[in-house]
Scaffold this motif. Structure first.
Motif, PDB file in Angstrom:
ATOM      1  N   ALA A   7      -2.695   4.069  -9.635  1.00 25.86           N
ATOM      2  CA  ALA A   7      -3.302   2.765  -9.965  1.00 25.86           C
ATOM      3  C   ALA A   7      -3.006   1.755  -8.850  1.00 25.86           C
ATOM      4  O   ALA A   7      -3.888   0.989  -8.439  1.00 25.86           O
ATOM      5  CB  ALA A   7      -2.755   2.264 -11.296  1.00 25.86           C
ATOM      6  N   CYS A   8      -1.775   1.761  -8.355  1.00 22.33           N
ATOM      7  CA  CYS A   8      -1.405   0.811  -7.280  1.00 22.33           C
ATOM      8  C   CYS A   8      -2.175   1.130  -6.010  1.00 22.33           C
ATOM      9  O   CYS A   8      -2.691   0.231  -5.333  1.00 22.33           O
ATOM     10  CB  CYS A   8       0.099   0.874  -6.982  1.00 22.33           C
ATOM     11  N   TYR A   9      -2.240   2.417  -5.685  1.00 20.95           N
ATOM     12  CA  TYR A   9      -2.922   2.793  -4.440  1.00 20.95           C
ATOM     13  C   TYR A   9      -4.404   2.420  -4.509  1.00 20.95           C
ATOM     14  O   TYR A   9      -4.959   1.818  -3.575  1.00 20.95           O
ATOM     15  CB  TYR A   9      -2.750   4.296  -4.140  1.00 20.95           C
ATOM     16  N   GLU A  10      -5.035   2.758  -5.635  1.00 18.94           N
ATOM     17  CA  GLU A  10      -6.473   2.474  -5.766  1.00 18.94           C
ATOM     18  C   GLU A  10      -6.752   0.970  -5.723  1.00 18.94           C
ATOM     19  O   GLU A  10      -7.719   0.517  -5.116  1.00 18.94           O
ATOM     20  CB  GLU A  10      -7.021   3.098  -7.065  1.00 18.94           C
ATOM     21  N   ALA A  11      -5.882   0.190  -6.367  1.00 24.12           N
ATOM     22  CA  ALA A  11      -6.086  -1.268  -6.356  1.00 24.12           C
ATOM     23  C   ALA A  11      -5.900  -1.814  -4.941  1.00 24.12           C
ATOM     24  O   ALA A  11      -6.632  -2.722  -4.514  1.00 24.12           O
ATOM     25  CB  ALA A  11      -5.122  -1.943  -7.331  1.00 24.12           C
ATOM     26  N   SER A  12      -4.952  -1.249  -4.193  1.00 27.25           N
ATOM     27  CA  SER A  12      -4.743  -1.735  -2.817  1.00 27.25           C
ATOM     28  C   SER A  12      -5.983  -1.432  -1.970  1.00 27.25           C
ATOM     29  O   SER A  12      -6.412  -2.247  -1.155  1.00 27.25           O
ATOM     30  CB  SER A  12      -3.483  -1.100  -2.191  1.00 27.25           C
ATOM     31  N   ASP A  13      -6.558  -0.281  -2.210  1.00 29.12           N
ATOM     32  CA  ASP A  13      -7.760   0.135  -1.482  1.00 29.12           C
ATOM     33  C   ASP A  13      -8.927  -0.794  -1.831  1.00 29.12           C
ATOM     34  O   ASP A  13      -9.645  -1.277  -0.945  1.00 29.12           O
ATOM     35  CB  ASP A  13      -8.077   1.583  -1.906  1.00 29.12           C
ATOM     36  N   PRO A  61      -5.577  -0.799   1.948  1.00 22.67           N
ATOM     37  CA  PRO A  61      -5.146   0.526   1.488  1.00 22.67           C
ATOM     38  C   PRO A  61      -3.693   0.825   1.859  1.00 22.67           C
ATOM     39  O   PRO A  61      -3.305   0.647   3.009  1.00 22.67           O
ATOM     40  CB  PRO A  61      -6.119   1.493   2.197  1.00 22.67           C
ATOM     41  N   GLY A  62      -2.921   1.224   0.857  1.00 24.98           N
ATOM     42  CA  GLY A  62      -1.524   1.594   1.113  1.00 24.98           C
ATOM     43  C   GLY A  62      -0.553   0.444   0.936  1.00 24.98           C
ATOM     44  O   GLY A  62       0.647   0.666   0.907  1.00 24.98           O
ATOM     45  N   ASN A  63      -1.061  -0.782   0.807  1.00 18.95           N
ATOM     46  CA  ASN A  63      -0.153  -1.909   0.552  1.00 18.95           C
ATOM     47  C   ASN A  63       0.135  -1.950  -0.959  1.00 18.95           C
ATOM     48  O   ASN A  63      -0.605  -2.537  -1.741  1.00 18.95           O
ATOM     49  CB  ASN A  63      -0.769  -3.222   1.027  1.00 18.95           C
ATOM     50  N   LEU A  64       1.226  -1.279  -1.338  1.00 19.48           N
ATOM     51  CA  LEU A  64       1.493  -1.094  -2.768  1.00 19.48           C
ATOM     52  C   LEU A  64       1.959  -2.384  -3.443  1.00 19.48           C
ATOM     53  O   LEU A  64       1.895  -2.496  -4.671  1.00 19.48           O
ATOM     54  CB  LEU A  64       2.522   0.021  -2.981  1.00 19.48           C
ATOM     55  N   MET A  65       2.417  -3.351  -2.663  1.00 16.94           N
ATOM     56  CA  MET A  65       2.785  -4.630  -3.273  1.00 16.94           C
ATOM     57  C   MET A  65       1.524  -5.316  -3.806  1.00 16.94           C
ATOM     58  O   MET A  65       1.465  -5.710  -4.978  1.00 16.94           O
ATOM     59  CB  MET A  65       3.487  -5.536  -2.273  1.00 16.94           C
ATOM     60  N   VAL A  66       0.513  -5.397  -2.966  1.00 15.62           N
ATOM     61  CA  VAL A  66      -0.755  -5.978  -3.409  1.00 15.62           C
ATOM     62  C   VAL A  66      -1.323  -5.129  -4.556  1.00 15.62           C
ATOM     63  O   VAL A  66      -1.751  -5.645  -5.594  1.00 15.62           O
ATOM     64  CB  VAL A  66      -1.766  -6.050  -2.227  1.00 15.62           C
TER      65      VAL A  66
END
Ligand code: NDP
Length: 447
Positions: A411-417, A422-427
């Motif tokens: 979920a975190c990866y897809e939302a960052s994308d 992409p790959g910014n797991l904080m965002v």
């Protein structure tokens, strides 16, 4: 920057100027939401960010108790019920001298997004007291917990607010609080607290869940973002409490070597890999300082000053102690020594400057609200078992935890994308956690 976000930030900074930890997390989260807030003008119309940054309810109370010498002691208790849009309030209780309104508000705000990420129906809350359990006798801890619960009991319930452990609150403290709650309400409401002992409704694997979950999340990140694994990696873990101990155990099971751990006074370095049997005996049974480890395990050394742990050369760093325990200079030391990843086990352990340094240097980075969500997720599974009046096996709970952590990573990866980062797991974590809460708040009207 989005004008609506700026305006809300300005307002929060003015109103809560005396709450630095709370401002730190609000700023981090709101700044991550730029893309989604720009796409959804309806948020501004609904005053969504103003409501999201104001707790639904804040309770502050006196906790009086009598110490072993017969002296009356007074502490301050807190419960911040931050957001109940997606479920009953849920979040831990912290007993530590540094606890104040700002710390509890920051933790309650973070908890709202973390609980949303788990996919389970839980709102966000946090509580605790500036009581210091260190150096207190068992009876003193019991009398404090009883007094704390005399007030807290009227504000919680299995469908209202379900507290759990955090720093300074483990199975012993939860037991004393549960006993008091039961006596007050004259009902066995198993689901009112999680982290209970197995004898009265606790869940297998709850003690392990935060640390194990952190490693499951890290495993996904290493594999999917770097085609790597824990195998053969040197790991440094700060703290030596619940999260740190079980993170260390799972790291070792996954092939990593944990060479350093700490408490608030200093750290131990063991080039052969920390002997967890000894460490857990020191911490869980004898309740002693980590220094004792170096006296008992040949080849290991103890050094004063917990922050110096970040000077130890490692491939993976896992801060699992407390907020703002790693600053920009600490992050710089890690990078200089070739570290490839920082996975947060504690809540907000990196300062904003440390996060910028880590992310800016291309290291893998996971925010605590995503990578430490396994604890509260398993608390959610404890509540489910209590409602169903049955207990799952360790393997069943651990399998569910593993699946939840994989889903959170995805979920975190897809939302960052989707946000173009992409790959910014904080965002990614902030956006994915926020969207569900925002949908629920919009659907429920202005409340
Ligand atoms: P514990 O009380 O079990 O352990 C805390 C550890 O961190 C101890 O080793 C303690 O050392 C050290 N520590 C505490 N404060 C500081 C400080 N200011 N500087 C350096 N070291 C410090 O707590 P947990 O392991 O439960 O919690 C650790 C972190 O993980 C917290 O941020 C908590 O919010 C977070 N967390 C915990 C979850 C859980 O399930 N328990 C779930 C999700 C997040 P000392 O003994 O010297 O105080």
């Amino acid at each position: 920057m989005n004008a609506y976000i700026e305006a809300v930030l300005e307002k929060v900074k003015k109103r809560d100027a005396h709450e630095p930890e709370f401002l730190q997390t609000v700023e981090e989260v709101l700044r991550s939401l730029e893309t989604v807030v720009s796409q959804h003008p309806e948020y501004e119309k609904a005053g969504l960010l103003e409501r999201l940054t104001e707790p639904e309810r804040t309770i502050e109370f006196r906790v009086s108790w009598v110490d072993d010498a017969g002296k009356v002691r007074v502490n301050r208790g807190f419960r911040v019920q931050f957001n109940s849009a997606i479920g009953p309030y849920k979040g831990g209780l912290r007993l530590h001298p540094t606890v104040n309104a700002s710390v509890i508000k920051f933790l309650g705000f973070e908890q709202t997004f973390k609980n949303s990420l788990t996919g389970l129906p839980m709102g966000g809350a946090k509580g605790g007291s500036d009581f210091d359990p260190k150096g207190k006798s068992d009876m003193e801890v019991m009398r404090f917990c009883q007094s704390f619960m005399f007030e807290l009991a009227r504000h919680i319930g299995p469908d209202t607010d379900v507290p759990a452990g955090d720093i300074g609150v483990g199975a012993r403290e939860i037991g004393y609080m549960f006993g008091t709650y039961k006596k007050i309400v004259n009902r066995f409401d198993g689901g009112v607290l999680t982290g209970k002992s197995l004898a009265f409704g606790g869940s297998l694997a709850r003690a392990q869940a935060t640390g194990y979950g952190l490693c499951y999340f890290a495993k996904e990140s290493l594999m999917l973002q770097r085609n790597e694994s824990f195998d053969g990696k040197t790991v440094v873990i700060s703290g030596s409490g619940n999260v740190a101990q079980y993170a260390a155990e799972k790291c070792a099971l996954l092939g990593g070597k944990v060479v350093a751990m700490s408490d608030s006074a200093g750290f131990i370095y063991d080039p052969n890999g920390i002997n967890l049997e000894v460490l857990m005996d020191i911490k869980q049974v004898r309740r002693e300082r980590i220094k004792v480890y170096a006296d008992e395990v040949p080849g290991s050394v103890y050094s004063e000053g917990c922050r110096n742990i970040w000077r130890v050369k490692c491939d993976i760093a896992m801060p699992c102690a407390s907020q703002n325990e790693m600053d920009e200079a600490d992050a710089g030391e890690l990078i200089k020594n070739g570290c490839m990843a920082v996975f947060e086990g504690a809540n907000m352990p990196l300062t904003p400057e440390a996060i910028d340094t880590v992310v800016g240097s291309g290291l893998l980075y996971s925010p605590g609200k995503a990578s430490n969500a396994g604890g509260v997720a398993t608390s959610g599974l404890e509540m489910t078992q209590n409602s169903m009046r049955l207990s799952w096996t360790f393997q069943e709970v651990d399998d569910k935890l593993h699946g939840i952590m994989q889903n959170i990573f995805r979920a975190c990866y897809e939302a960052s994308d989707a946000c173009g980062k992409p790959g910014n797991l904080m965002v990614g974590a902030n956006v994915a956690g926020f969207l569900k809460v925002a949908d629920a708040m919009l659907a429920q009207g202005i409340v």
